[in-house]
Write a protein that holds these residues in place. Structure first.
Motif, mmCIF file in Angstrom:
data_model
loop_
_atom_site.group_PDB
_atom_site.id
_atom_site.type_symbol
_atom_site.label_atom_id
_atom_site.label_comp_id
_atom_site.label_asym_id
_atom_site.label_seq_id
_atom_site.Cartn_x
_atom_site.Cartn_y
_atom_site.Cartn_z
ATOM 1 N N HIS A 467 0.854 -1.361 0.092
ATOM 2 C CA HIS A 467 -0.155 -0.609 0.033
ATOM 3 C C HIS A 467 0.579 1.475 0.479
ATOM 4 O O HIS A 467 0.903 2.004 -0.578
ATOM 5 C CB HIS A 467 -0.647 -0.015 1.344
ATOM 6 C CG HIS A 467 -1.787 -0.932 1.163
ATOM 7 N ND1 HIS A 467 -2.783 -0.864 0.497
ATOM 8 C CD2 HIS A 467 -2.067 -2.429 1.791
ATOM 9 C CE1 HIS A 467 -3.739 -2.525 0.408
ATOM 10 N NE2 HIS A 467 -3.391 -2.944 1.541
ATOM 11 N N GLU A 468 1.966 1.481 0.728
ATOM 12 C CA GLU A 468 2.480 2.499 0.560
ATOM 13 C C GLU A 468 3.684 2.694 -0.677
ATOM 14 O O GLU A 468 3.448 4.141 -1.098
ATOM 15 C CB GLU A 468 4.222 2.121 1.161
ATOM 16 C CG GLU A 468 5.281 1.108 0.969
ATOM 17 C CD GLU A 468 5.051 -0.094 1.063
ATOM 18 O OE1 GLU A 468 3.833 -0.293 1.596
ATOM 19 O OE2 GLU A 468 6.014 -1.201 0.798
ATOM 20 N N TRP A 491 -9.789 1.617 -0.102
ATOM 21 C CA TRP A 491 -9.307 3.045 0.433
ATOM 22 C C TRP A 491 -10.722 3.351 0.481
ATOM 23 O O TRP A 491 -11.070 3.122 -0.238
ATOM 24 C CB TRP A 491 -8.324 3.595 -0.099
ATOM 25 C CG TRP A 491 -6.534 2.896 -0.385
ATOM 26 C CD1 TRP A 491 -5.731 2.120 -1.362
ATOM 27 C CD2 TRP A 491 -6.042 3.805 0.574
ATOM 28 N NE1 TRP A 491 -5.225 2.132 -1.028
ATOM 29 C CE2 TRP A 491 -4.616 2.779 0.146
ATOM 30 C CE3 TRP A 491 -6.170 4.368 1.843
ATOM 31 C CZ2 TRP A 491 -3.824 3.081 0.380
ATOM 32 C CZ3 TRP A 491 -4.772 5.110 2.813
ATOM 33 C CH2 TRP A 491 -3.622 4.525 2.131
ATOM 34 N N GLU A 515 -4.677 3.422 9.608
ATOM 35 C CA GLU A 515 -3.840 4.064 9.106
ATOM 36 C C GLU A 515 -4.857 4.803 7.693
ATOM 37 O O GLU A 515 -5.784 4.294 7.504
ATOM 38 C CB GLU A 515 -2.515 3.192 7.891
ATOM 39 C CG GLU A 515 -1.877 2.082 8.865
ATOM 40 C CD GLU A 515 -0.795 1.715 8.505
ATOM 41 O OE1 GLU A 515 -0.960 1.872 7.240
ATOM 42 O OE2 GLU A 515 -0.439 0.837 9.215
ATOM 43 N N TYR A 516 -3.907 5.971 7.195
ATOM 44 C CA TYR A 516 -4.548 6.961 6.547
ATOM 45 C C TYR A 516 -3.691 7.558 5.231
ATOM 46 O O TYR A 516 -2.174 7.414 5.484
ATOM 47 C CB TYR A 516 -5.609 8.161 7.396
ATOM 48 C CG TYR A 516 -6.011 8.145 8.485
ATOM 49 C CD1 TYR A 516 -5.718 7.766 10.261
ATOM 50 C CD2 TYR A 516 -7.580 7.965 7.940
ATOM 51 C CE1 TYR A 516 -6.627 7.310 10.272
ATOM 52 C CE2 TYR A 516 -8.435 8.070 8.976
ATOM 53 C CZ TYR A 516 -8.020 7.545 9.985
ATOM 54 O OH TYR A 516 -9.105 7.147 10.624
ATOM 55 N N ARG A 517 -4.330 7.758 4.789
ATOM 56 C CA ARG A 517 -3.523 8.130 3.209
ATOM 57 C C ARG A 517 -3.906 10.273 2.733
ATOM 58 O O ARG A 517 -5.168 10.192 2.911
ATOM 59 C CB ARG A 517 -3.476 8.534 2.236
ATOM 60 C CG ARG A 517 -3.129 8.786 1.220
ATOM 61 C CD ARG A 517 -1.190 8.575 0.741
ATOM 62 N NE ARG A 517 -0.503 6.789 1.292
ATOM 63 C CZ ARG A 517 -1.117 6.571 -0.038
ATOM 64 N NH1 ARG A 517 -0.603 6.418 -1.109
ATOM 65 N NH2 ARG A 517 -0.427 4.938 0.543
ATOM 66 N N TRP A 534 0.339 12.026 1.356
ATOM 67 C CA TRP A 534 1.388 12.286 2.608
ATOM 68 C C TRP A 534 0.902 10.592 3.082
ATOM 69 O O TRP A 534 -0.730 10.576 3.484
ATOM 70 C CB TRP A 534 0.902 13.078 3.551
ATOM 71 C CG TRP A 534 1.712 14.312 2.857
ATOM 72 C CD1 TRP A 534 2.849 15.314 3.117
ATOM 73 C CD2 TRP A 534 0.698 15.705 2.371
ATOM 74 N NE1 TRP A 534 3.165 15.888 2.633
ATOM 75 C CE2 TRP A 534 2.057 17.025 2.674
ATOM 76 C CE3 TRP A 534 -0.529 15.656 1.847
ATOM 77 C CZ2 TRP A 534 1.895 17.511 1.134
ATOM 78 C CZ3 TRP A 534 -0.567 16.611 0.734
ATOM 79 C CH2 TRP A 534 0.627 17.790 0.254
ATOM 80 N N TYR A 535 0.987 10.254 4.076
ATOM 81 C CA TYR A 535 0.609 9.215 4.879
ATOM 82 C C TYR A 535 0.895 9.570 6.060
ATOM 83 O O TYR A 535 1.579 10.359 6.751
ATOM 84 C CB TYR A 535 2.236 8.006 5.115
ATOM 85 C CG TYR A 535 2.897 7.506 3.991
ATOM 86 C CD1 TYR A 535 4.354 7.561 4.219
ATOM 87 C CD2 TYR A 535 1.640 6.769 3.006
ATOM 88 C CE1 TYR A 535 4.247 6.858 2.376
ATOM 89 C CE2 TYR A 535 2.745 6.567 2.038
ATOM 90 C CZ TYR A 535 3.722 6.296 1.375
ATOM 91 O OH TYR A 535 4.570 5.900 0.449
ATOM 92 N N GLU A 537 -0.594 8.363 10.904
ATOM 93 C CA GLU A 537 -0.884 7.439 11.304
ATOM 94 C C GLU A 537 -0.372 8.091 12.967
ATOM 95 O O GLU A 537 -0.945 9.337 12.427
ATOM 96 C CB GLU A 537 0.900 6.184 11.631
ATOM 97 C CG GLU A 537 0.978 6.048 10.026
ATOM 98 C CD GLU A 537 1.186 4.449 10.565
ATOM 99 O OE1 GLU A 537 1.667 3.994 9.408
ATOM 100 O OE2 GLU A 537 2.132 4.684 11.735
ATOM 101 N N THR A 545 4.109 10.659 8.964
ATOM 102 C CA THR A 545 5.175 9.830 8.767
ATOM 103 C C THR A 545 6.281 9.715 7.470
ATOM 104 O O THR A 545 7.374 9.355 7.115
ATOM 105 C CB THR A 545 5.407 8.166 9.199
ATOM 106 O OG1 THR A 545 3.656 8.090 8.227
ATOM 107 C CG2 THR A 545 4.101 8.337 10.499
ATOM 108 N N SER A 547 5.638 10.514 2.790
ATOM 109 C CA SER A 547 4.835 10.886 1.415
ATOM 110 C C SER A 547 5.459 9.894 0.300
ATOM 111 O O SER A 547 6.590 9.073 0.034
ATOM 112 C CB SER A 547 4.986 12.436 1.316
ATOM 113 O OG SER A 547 6.517 12.262 0.630
ATOM 114 N N THR A 548 4.307 9.783 -0.758
ATOM 115 C CA THR A 548 4.256 8.476 -1.678
ATOM 116 C C THR A 548 5.805 9.367 -2.977
ATOM 117 O O THR A 548 6.312 8.702 -3.515
ATOM 118 C CB THR A 548 3.594 8.813 -2.625
ATOM 119 O OG1 THR A 548 2.780 9.557 -3.064
ATOM 120 C CG2 THR A 548 2.312 7.850 -1.646
#
Length: 614
Positions: A467-468, A491, A515-517, A534-535, A537, A545, A547-548
């Motif tokens: 997922h990351e 999602w 966990e969120y985006r 952005w990640y 948590e 925490t 970003s992609t």
């Protein structure tokens, strides 16, 4: 047995003995002597206690949720009849046929009993002769459908037995130890004389009926199946109550034939300072107790709607215990809108009427509450909506079907054969707020309004997914349209928010366990969108925490939130040409150098061209 004519001529011989032994079991010919009474002028007598245990059978009426049907009026009473087995034929489908003109040996109507057993919606058949019978419900309470099952009952010289039939078939049997025979009470009392029967243990055993007799299993060696009882304790039913106050004094049986065996218990002597017992080892004491047999018969209500509430909270937060939940009941079918008051039962007890106005009513329920609205017109269809509570996630199950993760239950059709049911479950989810500040890129950041964000929850638990590496594709309103390198089903859009005039983006309360985006899908006028996401948590607070695409996504900067309570981060928007790269201060320098090189190239080109012309 002596005939009646000879009973008055019976004679008895009494002998007296003295022993040096400490107990009767230790007496023998070497330490025991008969007392010579030939020269003693005495008159002897003896009291013989002959137990006369009555063969009684109890029956209790339950609704489809297992709650007793309280008899608050005659309309709520059920009628049961006990027929000789020879007068009843059990059909292949489990139904029964009563022989024409057959007469029941007893007929009883349920009531809210207090003696000899406390039974809401109960009835007692007394002094049943030895024989084989069928117990049949002849009249159901108003608003209920009578069971189609006939319960097989056998009475023999050892007691009363009832067949619970098959599992989940509306019939269960509840068995208890009952009372000890009156002649044995002197051995049950907690005194300093003899308390041999003060503590007992019971075990439920199964049996089978071969068409003529009942055969029973024996006592097994698994003590975990035993129920330990004490005489006259606080939880007693009749004479005995459970040693553990959290235990029921009964065994409940869902199928087949059953019997309760009784033995002496020596495990709790340290609880009894006056313990003076004869150790009876494994001697069977079952026949010293009357036993109780209660046939519990469930009825399906008709013309009713049952709404129940369960709260799941594994956090131990007691502040949620008294939460109440509001429900709207709305008629959705095309019939004339119902109006007026309808009788109801809450948790098995008669409650206030539910008032419908133009097909709509409202109720309030707490944890483990259940309300049944009765007498509703056949064929009417309802929708039940629970008012959302942000602390909980809500699901429902209609008519014992599949679980629906929603606060709205639809298509609840009232039938004259079965009641419509919906079970709402609220699961407490701890939450925290997430907000941040949106500014421009100046050295003294200024708030920017009009920046729109979406926060997306990861709902997938497939460990094989990466997922990351996924990028969520959204439309102009933040709705998911695709997931690059992933699946849309992984999602879920939770909320969108737009920065206000002070630059604050408030995404409200989010579950701390997820966990969120975070995605910025609309930038303020004159600014560019980041090319990454952005990640997010939770760790004591919500944190960004990573970003992609770090090279195309501006960093979240921690700030002093003293000016704006709850604002811990700032994120900047950049104008074209200002977007910083990872570890750099921007691309302006590169643009200036590039422009200079282009200008220098142009000058050289013109100079060379002029030289060629000359």
């Amino acid at each position: 047995m002596l005939s009646d004519g000879n009973k008055n001529n019976a004679e008895y011989t009494i002998g007296y003995y003295y022993t040096d032994a400490n107990s009767v079991s230790g007496a023998n010919v070497d330490n025991t002597y008969r007392v010579n009474t030939e020269d003693i002028d005495r008159i002897f007598s003896v009291n013989l206690y002959v137990a006369n245990i009555k063969n009684n059978l109890y029956v209790q009426k339950l609704d489809e949720t297992g709650n007793p049907v309280s008899v608050d009026s005659s309309e709520k009473a059920a009628t049961f009849a006990l027929y000789n087995a020879s007068d009843v034929t059990i059909n292949n489908d489990g139904s029964y046929t009563i022989t024409p003109n057959a007469q029941a040996i007893q007929t009883q109507q349920t009531s809210n009993m207090s003696t000899p057993l406390p039974l809401v919606g109960g009835a007692q058949f007394t002094e049943i002769p030895v024989g084989k019978y069928y117990l049949i419900e002849t009249v159901a309470p108003n608003g209920y459908k009578a069971t189609s099952k006939a319960v097989h009952v056998i009475v023999d010289n050892t007691g009363v037995y009832a067949d619970a039939g098959d599992a989940n078939d509306e019939i269960t049997v509840r068995r208890g130890v009952g009372s000890t025979v009156r002649s044995m009470l002197q051995f049950a009392a907690d005194d300093d004389v003899d308390s041999t029967l003060h503590d007992i243990k019971t075990e439920l055993v199964a049996g089978n009926y071969n068409g003529s007799t009942l055969n029973w299993n024996g006592w097994d060696d698994d003590d975990t199946n035993d129920l330990h009882l004490q005489y006259e304790n606080s939880g007693k039913v009749l004479d005995y109550g459970p040693y553990d106050p959290e235990q029921s004094p009964y065994f409940d049986v869902d199928s087949g034939w059953s019997k309760v065996l009784v033995r002496q218990c020596m495990n709790h002597d340290n609880e009894n300072s006056n313990a003076n017992k004869t150790d009876l080892q494994n001697q069977d004491l079952t026949n010293l107790f009357s036993g109780t047999v209660t046939v519990r018969v469930e009825n399906q209500s008709i013309g009713s709607l049952t709404i129940s509430k369960t709260v799941v909270d594994n956090t131990g937060d007691e502040s949620n215990d008294d939460d109440k939940f509001e429900f709207k009941i709305e008629q959705t079918s095309e019939e004339d809108r119902i109006n007026g008051s309808y009788a109801s039962e809450k948790n098995g007890q008669v409650s206030e009427n539910i008032v419908f106005k133009n097909g709509i009513a409202t109720i309030s329920l707490g944890d483990k509450d259940s309300i049944k609205i009765m007498g509703l017109p056949n064929g009417v269809v309802f929708k039940v909506t629970e008012t959302l509570n942000k602390k909980y996630t809500t699901s429902n199950v209609v008519n014992s079907g599949t679980k629906d993760e929603d606060n709205i239950a639809e298509n609840l059709t009232i039938s004259n054969q079965t009641g419509a049911t919906v079970e709402f479950t609220n699961t407490y989810e701890p939450t925290a707020t997430f907000a941040f500040e949106k500014t421009d890129s100046s050295s003294e950041p200024q708030p920017l309004s009009g920046a729109s964000f979406g926060i997306y929850e990861l709902v997938c638990t497939d460990q094989s997914h990466e997922h990351e590496k996924e990028e969520i594709v959204v439309d102009e309103n933040g709705n998911i349209t695709d997931v690059t390198n992933g699946q849309i089903s992984c999602w879920n859009l939770i909320k969108t928010a737009t920065s206000d005039s002070s630059g604050v983006v408030d995404l409200g309360s989010l579950k701390t366990t997820s966990e969120y985006r975070l995605v910025e899908y609309k930038a303020p006028g004159g600014y560019v969108l980041p090319s990454g996401q952005w990640y997010v948590e939770y760790d004591n607070r919500f944190e960004v925490t990573g970003s992609t695409n770090a090279s195309g996504t501006s960093a979240f900067e921690e700030i002093d939130n003293s000016g704006k309570i709850g604002i811990n981060y700032r994120v900047r928007n950049y104008k074209p040409g200002e977007l910083p790269l990872t570890g750099s201060k921007g691309i302006t320098l590169f643009l200036l150098v590039g422009s200079s090189l282009m200008l220098l190239g142009g000058i050289i080109y013109i100079f060379r061209r002029k030289r060629s012309v000359i």
